[in-house]
Write a protein that holds these residues in place. Structure first.
Motif, PDB file in Angstrom:
ATOM      1  N   LEU A  64       0.834  -1.204   0.000  1.00  0.00           N
ATOM      2  CA  LEU A  64       0.000   0.000   0.000  1.00  0.00           C
ATOM      3  C   LEU A  64       0.871   1.258   0.000  1.00  0.00           C
ATOM      4  CD1 LEU A  64      -2.757  -1.170   2.498  1.00  0.00           C
ATOM      5  CD2 LEU A  64      -3.097  -0.642   0.062  1.00  0.00           C
ATOM      6  N   PHE A  65       1.944   1.256   0.794  1.00  0.00           N
ATOM      7  CA  PHE A  65       2.865   2.403   0.810  1.00  0.00           C
ATOM      8  C   PHE A  65       3.494   2.606  -0.569  1.00  0.00           C
ATOM      9  CE2 PHE A  65       4.041   2.047   5.615  1.00  0.00           C
ATOM     10  CZ  PHE A  65       2.829   2.610   5.962  1.00  0.00           C
ATOM     11  N   ASP A  66       3.951   1.515  -1.173  1.00  0.00           N
ATOM     12  CA  ASP A  66       4.575   1.621  -2.500  1.00  0.00           C
ATOM     13  C   ASP A  66       3.573   2.121  -3.542  1.00  0.00           C
ATOM     14  OD1 ASP A  66       6.940   0.744  -1.364  1.00  0.00           O
ATOM     15  OD2 ASP A  66       6.782  -1.297  -2.152  1.00  0.00           O
ATOM     16  N   ALA A  67       2.330   1.658  -3.445  1.00  0.00           N
ATOM     17  CA  ALA A  67       1.286   2.111  -4.368  1.00  0.00           C
ATOM     18  C   ALA A  67       1.022   3.603  -4.173  1.00  0.00           C
ATOM     19  CB  ALA A  67       0.004   1.304  -4.158  1.00  0.00           C
TER      20      ALA A  67
ATOM     21  N   SER B 103      -7.734   7.216  -0.950  1.00  0.00           N
ATOM     22  CA  SER B 103      -7.711   5.801  -0.579  1.00  0.00           C
ATOM     23  C   SER B 103      -8.058   4.928  -1.790  1.00  0.00           C
ATOM     24  CB  SER B 103      -8.649   5.524   0.592  1.00  0.00           C
ATOM     25  OG  SER B 103      -9.967   5.895   0.288  1.00  0.00           O
ATOM     26  N   ARG B 104      -8.995   5.378  -2.610  1.00  0.00           N
ATOM     27  CA  ARG B 104      -9.372   4.608  -3.808  1.00  0.00           C
ATOM     28  C   ARG B 104      -8.200   4.531  -4.791  1.00  0.00           C
ATOM     29  NH1 ARG B 104     -12.028   0.781  -4.434  1.00  0.00           N
ATOM     30  NH2 ARG B 104     -13.901   1.709  -3.615  1.00  0.00           N
ATOM     31  N   ALA B 105      -7.497   5.648  -4.984  1.00  0.00           N
ATOM     32  CA  ALA B 105      -6.358   5.647  -5.909  1.00  0.00           C
ATOM     33  C   ALA B 105      -5.269   4.688  -5.413  1.00  0.00           C
ATOM     34  CB  ALA B 105      -5.789   7.054  -6.064  1.00  0.00           C
TER      35      ALA B 105
ATOM     36  N   ALA C 148      -2.658  -0.546  -5.927  1.00  0.00           N
ATOM     37  CA  ALA C 148      -2.155  -1.768  -5.289  1.00  0.00           C
ATOM     38  C   ALA C 148      -2.875  -3.015  -5.805  1.00  0.00           C
ATOM     39  CB  ALA C 148      -2.305  -1.670  -3.775  1.00  0.00           C
ATOM     40  N   GLY C 149      -4.006  -2.809  -6.505  1.00  0.00           N
ATOM     41  CA  GLY C 149      -4.762  -3.949  -7.023  1.00  0.00           C
ATOM     42  C   GLY C 149      -5.499  -4.709  -5.942  1.00  0.00           C
ATOM     43  N   CYS C 150      -6.030  -3.995  -4.973  1.00  0.00           N
ATOM     44  CA  CYS C 150      -6.733  -4.657  -3.877  1.00  0.00           C
ATOM     45  C   CYS C 150      -8.034  -3.925  -3.564  1.00  0.00           C
ATOM     46  CB  CYS C 150      -5.854  -4.731  -2.642  1.00  0.00           C
ATOM     47  SG  CYS C 150      -5.482  -3.128  -1.892  1.00  0.00           S
TER      48      CYS C 150
END
Length: 192
Positions: free
Chosen positions: A14-17, A32-34, A39-41
């Motif tokens: 999530l941090f990397d995304a 949060s959506r972006a 992250a693909g989750c």
């Protein structure tokens, strides 16, 4: 039925995304959506680890600020070696890399994020800029003690000039970062 994909080390992913969104689209696009889309989750994954988005952002900032510790240690280790201008030039290039520069406006314009960060560091200030200020001030103080800077050097004023001016050199998201030569000229002008 489960949705999304299983994430190994979900916090890290999530941090990397969030970092990718921040670098590609800027702080205004960081939602949060972006982040979860990147992250693909499922959006719920973020909220499984963090009570709200500002808690997530505060953890992200603390994580990325911790990564700068290596850079600040390198500056401290350079005391008495090379040239003061060269050491400060390398430090500014590291401390004001793309991620730290993108995080600064995020902190500046999100009141709730600043409040969360103050909970973990009551001294306040803007994480990353405060880190750079502390590291550069300690470095200049040590170089002055070694006689590589004049004894009457105003370390506080010099530090603020380097951090503030350095940040301005790197702050334009639409332009390429300044070259090492341009940062070197700036440092030489301020320190000289």
């Amino acid at each position: 039925m489960p949705t999304g994909v299983h994430l190994r080390d979900a916090r890290r992913q999530l941090f990397d995304a969030a970092e990718r969104v921040l670098l590609r689209d800027g702080p205004n696009a960081l939602t949060s959506r972006a982040v979860t889309d990147e992250a693909g989750c499922a959006k719920g994954v973020l909220h499984r680890y963090f009570p709200d988005f500002d808690a997530f952002l505060a953890a992200l900032v603390r994580d990325r600020a911790a990564a700068l510790e290596e850079e600040t240690r390198a500056l401290g280790a350079s005391v008495g070696t090379g040239t003061v201008t060269g050491n400060l030039t390398r430090a500014l290039l590291s401390l004001f890399g793309p991620v730290p520069v993108a995080i600064i406006p995020l902190i500046t314009f999100r009141d709730a994020l600043r409040a969360r960060l103050r909970e973990s560091d009551p001294r306040g200030g803007i994480a990353i800029l405060a880190q750079a200020t502390t590291a550069i001030s300690a470095y200049l103080t040590a170089e002055r003690a070694r006689g590589r800077l004049p004894a009457d050097t105003d370390v506080d004023a010099l530090t603020l000039s380097l951090v503030g001016g350095g940040h301005l050199l790197f702050a334009d998201r639409d332009a390429d970062p300044p070259t090492e030569a341009a940062v070197g000229r700036f440092v030489a002008g301020v320190v000289g």
